[in-house]
Design a protein around this motif. Structure first.
Motif, short mmCIF file in Angstrom:
data_model
loop_
_atom_site.label_atom_id
_atom_site.label_comp_id
_atom_site.label_asym_id
_atom_site.label_seq_id
_atom_site.Cartn_x
_atom_site.Cartn_y
_atom_site.Cartn_z
N ILE A 220 -57.79 75.90 -10.15
CA ILE A 220 -57.02 76.99 -9.31
C ILE A 220 -56.95 76.40 -7.84
O ILE A 220 -55.64 76.84 -7.36
CB ILE A 220 -58.00 78.39 -9.68
N THR B 122 -54.25 73.83 -7.42
CA THR B 122 -53.13 74.67 -7.78
C THR B 122 -52.53 75.19 -6.51
O THR B 122 -51.26 75.12 -6.01
CB THR B 122 -53.08 75.37 -8.87
N ALA B 123 -53.58 76.19 -5.91
CA ALA B 123 -52.91 76.70 -4.62
C ALA B 123 -52.39 75.84 -3.53
O ALA B 123 -51.62 76.13 -2.65
CB ALA B 123 -54.08 77.71 -4.15
N ALA C 266 -56.10 81.56 -13.32
CA ALA C 266 -56.69 82.56 -12.58
C ALA C 266 -57.32 83.52 -13.35
O ALA C 266 -58.28 84.13 -13.17
CB ALA C 266 -55.82 82.96 -11.45
N MET D 216 -59.12 78.43 1.92
CA MET D 216 -57.89 78.48 1.33
C MET D 216 -56.84 79.51 2.29
O MET D 216 -55.84 79.15 2.27
CB MET D 216 -58.00 79.23 0.08
N GLY E 164 -51.30 77.79 -12.85
CA GLY E 164 -52.23 77.97 -11.98
C GLY E 164 -52.70 79.71 -11.96
O GLY E 164 -53.85 80.14 -12.09
N PHE E 165 -51.72 80.48 -12.07
CA PHE E 165 -51.82 82.14 -12.26
C PHE E 165 -52.50 82.28 -13.59
O PHE E 165 -53.20 83.08 -13.74
CB PHE E 165 -50.58 82.96 -12.34
N VAL F 87 -53.28 83.66 -1.03
CA VAL F 87 -52.16 82.62 -0.77
C VAL F 87 -50.98 83.01 -0.97
O VAL F 87 -49.98 82.99 -0.41
CB VAL F 87 -52.66 81.38 -1.36
N PHE F 88 -50.89 83.63 -2.17
CA PHE F 88 -49.32 84.32 -2.65
C PHE F 88 -48.90 85.39 -2.32
O PHE F 88 -47.74 85.62 -2.40
CB PHE F 88 -49.10 83.83 -4.07
N LEU G 108 -47.26 76.07 -11.02
CA LEU G 108 -47.92 77.52 -10.28
C LEU G 108 -48.05 78.51 -11.23
O LEU G 108 -49.24 79.20 -11.27
CB LEU G 108 -46.60 78.02 -9.32
N VAL H 46 -62.39 82.45 -5.92
CA VAL H 46 -61.42 81.55 -6.02
C VAL H 46 -60.22 82.29 -6.30
O VAL H 46 -58.84 82.00 -5.68
CB VAL H 46 -61.57 80.25 -6.70
N VAL H 47 -60.35 83.32 -7.27
CA VAL H 47 -59.12 84.17 -7.57
C VAL H 47 -58.82 85.20 -6.39
O VAL H 47 -57.41 85.17 -6.26
CB VAL H 47 -59.56 85.11 -8.72
N TYR I 118 -49.57 72.49 -5.74
CA TYR I 118 -48.49 72.61 -6.86
C TYR I 118 -47.01 72.10 -6.45
O TYR I 118 -46.56 72.19 -5.44
CB TYR I 118 -48.44 74.06 -7.43
N PHE J 20 -56.97 82.95 -4.28
CA PHE J 20 -55.47 82.26 -4.97
C PHE J 20 -54.44 83.36 -4.81
O PHE J 20 -53.28 83.29 -4.33
CB PHE J 20 -55.74 82.04 -6.31
#
Lengths: 291, 290
Positions: free
Chosen positions: A243, A246-247, A263, B222, A259-260, B126-127, A256, B119-120, A250, B123
């Motif tokens: 994960i 990938t962040a 997660a 991150m 990756g989601f 980040v998006f 991506l 990490v979730v 990717y 993640f």
């Protein structure tokens, strides 16, 4: 004054919305982003699932190797932490007294508070040390990750065992001597079985912790594209590390999406373990409150 | 005969149990010894001076870790500044401001938050968070001090709430009768009796949350952008000590770079130890007081 109360209570209500909102958003966003990718292909790519599971056929663009790597790390961590943690918890609750007890519990608390990156650094330092002394070609590997992860979750096991044992009602402790059992027999045949669910709850919680931690494995041998580990001394892939990479790296929307998906899989895994631990813990408390 | 056998087995079990306990306790000692051993070159004054500088440019031979230290402290304190009041608010909601059924639900949500992998959080941030900051403020890439502060605040929130919650749970029964006798509402009881009586709990929650924020790796790594500099604003990129360790292990191989990594490790170890001693003092005094 009433005005102050009013403002205060409104602010508290606003704050209280946050945890639920965060959780709902997290799950909703992950579901939405990984839509259409949540199938067996996410796990196994183009390899037939049975081949991957039984014959260890190589999986190229699925997250199965990462899942398997995480499973191995968690299992190894369990092998290190469970026996050591249970025995240490027994010592802390049944035998240790006075200054030694204080020292021991301080050390365990200190270990529990250590940032996980320090456990990773410890593993890394261990490898540097081994290279200079006994094993010139030692490298970071699955075994090292499992070992360090075991040390990371060790204090959780100790504390779970300790609090389950010391939370038992006093009359249960009298049962052993009244039956003519000695101290060790009482522990083994009466106290440990009675505290079993609490200890199991701590175990499940530790496994969840071992599955989610990223900092330790990042320093001790997880890599991006290793495939299935062939031995304990091999590099490996892991779900949290997948994960993370990938962040950062990717290349395509498909990656991506995977990756989601990964997660979401990790989130389901850790919350599932957490809920199981919670249920076990509640069952234990209920049992001894009635008894 | 069989009795003798049993006794020796028990003695063996006692030895094994005690040995495991000491092994578990020794882990932390070993960790310290390893870090200290690898930090030996720091005893040399010139090396120490090179490391205690503000510049991190490994290719030009400067290996200063002070900006990482600043970064870590900034991140930890600012995220606590944000998380602490919110945590207090949530805890007050659970203990009397909100209706009991909702309170139970909120408490469950907070507990569930502890099980979300770091990490979730990273993640998703980040998006979601990073593009949002980029679009709203139009300053840089969005990977910034601010993004990491927000992420860390979410991460340490459950720690603060649960610590306070456990203190409120022990204080509340002590003041329940007083409050009932004075005819106080539940929110009055909370504001005038429970909160003033759990000062130590507030302090403990702050210290614990600070330790957690200082020790986290994934969120700063991150989200904060990892530029080794002292940030001029919240939109600048920073690098935390934990992230520094992760980054240097992955890339560099210069011996001074490695040294900087163990120096960061030792600093983290010492701050964690201080946090733990502080927590111990806070909880011990409480036991004496009550």
């Amino acid at each position: 004054m009433t005005r102050f109360h009013h403002v205060f209570s409104v602010l508290c209500r606003l704050c209280a919305l946050l945890p639920g909102a965060v959780l709902l958003f997290l799950v909703g966003f992950l579901l939405q982003q990984s839509r259409g990718r949540l199938d067996l292909q996410l796990l196994f790519g183009d390899t037939p699932p049975l081949d991957a599971l039984i014959h260890f056929a190589p999986v190229w663009d699925g997250i199965w190797p990462a899942c398997f790597g995480t499973f191995c790390v968690v299992a190894l961590a369990g092998i290190v932490a469970v026996p050591l943690g249970i025995l240490c918890g027994i010592h802390l609750s049944e035998f240790a007294r006075g200054r030694f007890r204080t020292m021991l519990s301080f050390c365990v608390d200190l270990l529990a508070g250590m940032p996980s990156i320090l456990m990773g650094l410890f593993g890394f330092a261990l490898i540097l040390f081994l290279r200079h002394t006994l094993l010139p070609d030692a490298g970071t590997c699955l075994l090292l990750s499992g070992f360090c992860m075991g040390l990371l979750v060790l204090p959780y096991m100790v504390n779970a065992t300790y609090s389950s044992l010391s939370g038992l009602p006093h009359d249960i402790r009298l049962l052993g001597p009244s039956l003519g059992l000695n101290r060790m027999q009482t522990i083994r045949h009466i106290l440990l079985p009675s505290a079993g669910r609490g200890i199991l709850s701590g175990l499940v919680l530790s496994l969840g912790r071992a599955a989610e931690d990223t900092a330790v494995i990042m320093l001790t041998g997880a890599v991006a594209n290793a495939g299935m580990p062939r031995s304990l001394l091999d590099k490996y892939e892991a779900l949290p590390f997948y994960i993370y990479t990938t962040a950062a790296e990717y290349q395509t929307p498909e990656e991506l999406k995977a990756g989601f998906g990964a997660a979401l899989v990790l989130l389901i895994l850790t919350t599932g373990l957490f809920l199981a631990a919670h249920l076990l813990h509640n069952a234990m408390e209920r049992r001894w409150r009635q008894g | 005969m069989s009795a003798g056998f049993h006794v020796s087995k028990d003695v063996l079990a006692r030895i094994v149990i005690a040995a495991s306990a000491w092994v578990s306790a020794a882990v932390v000692l070993f960790l310290f010894l390893f870090l200290a051993w690898f930090c030996r070159p720091l005893l040399d004054m010139t090396t120490l001076a090179r490391l205690l500088s503000w510049d991190w440019r490994p290719f030009q031979g400067s290996f200063g870790i002070l900006s990482m230290l600043t970064g870590s402290l900034l991140l930890a304190f600012s995220s606590m500044l944000l998380a602490f009041p919110v945590g207090v608010g949530i805890c007050c909601f659970i203990h009397g401001i909100g209706p009991p059924s909702l309170a139970r639900f909120v408490l469950r949500a907070v507990k569930l938050m502890t099980s979300v992998p770091t990490v979730v959080y990273g993640f998703v941030a980040v998006f979601v968070l990073v593009p949002l900051l980029r679009d709203v403020f139009h300053r840089g890439s969005g990977f910034s001090l601010l993004a990491a502060i927000l992420g860390l605040a979410i991460l340490v929130l459950p720690t603060v709430v649960l610590m306070l919650h456990s203190r409120f749970l022990t204080v509340e029964p002590q003041v329940r009768l007083t409050a009932a006798a004075l005819g106080m509402t539940s929110s009055q009881k909370l504001l005038h009796l429970v909160i003033p009586a759990s000062k130590r709990g507030f302090l403990a929650a702050a210290v614990l949350g600070l330790g957690r924020a200082l020790g986290d790796t994934m969120i700063p790594l991150m989200l904060a952008g990892n530029a080794p500099q002292v940030p001029g604003s919240v939109f600048d990129s920073v690098r935390a000590m934990t992230a520094h360790i992760a980054l240097v292990v992955a890339t560099d191989s210069h011996s001074l770079a490695y040294l900087s990594l163990f120096a960061c490790g030792l600093l983290l170890f010492l701050t964690t130890t201080l946090v733990n001693i502080g927590l111990r003092m806070l909880t011990r005094n409480r036991e004496v007081g009550s």
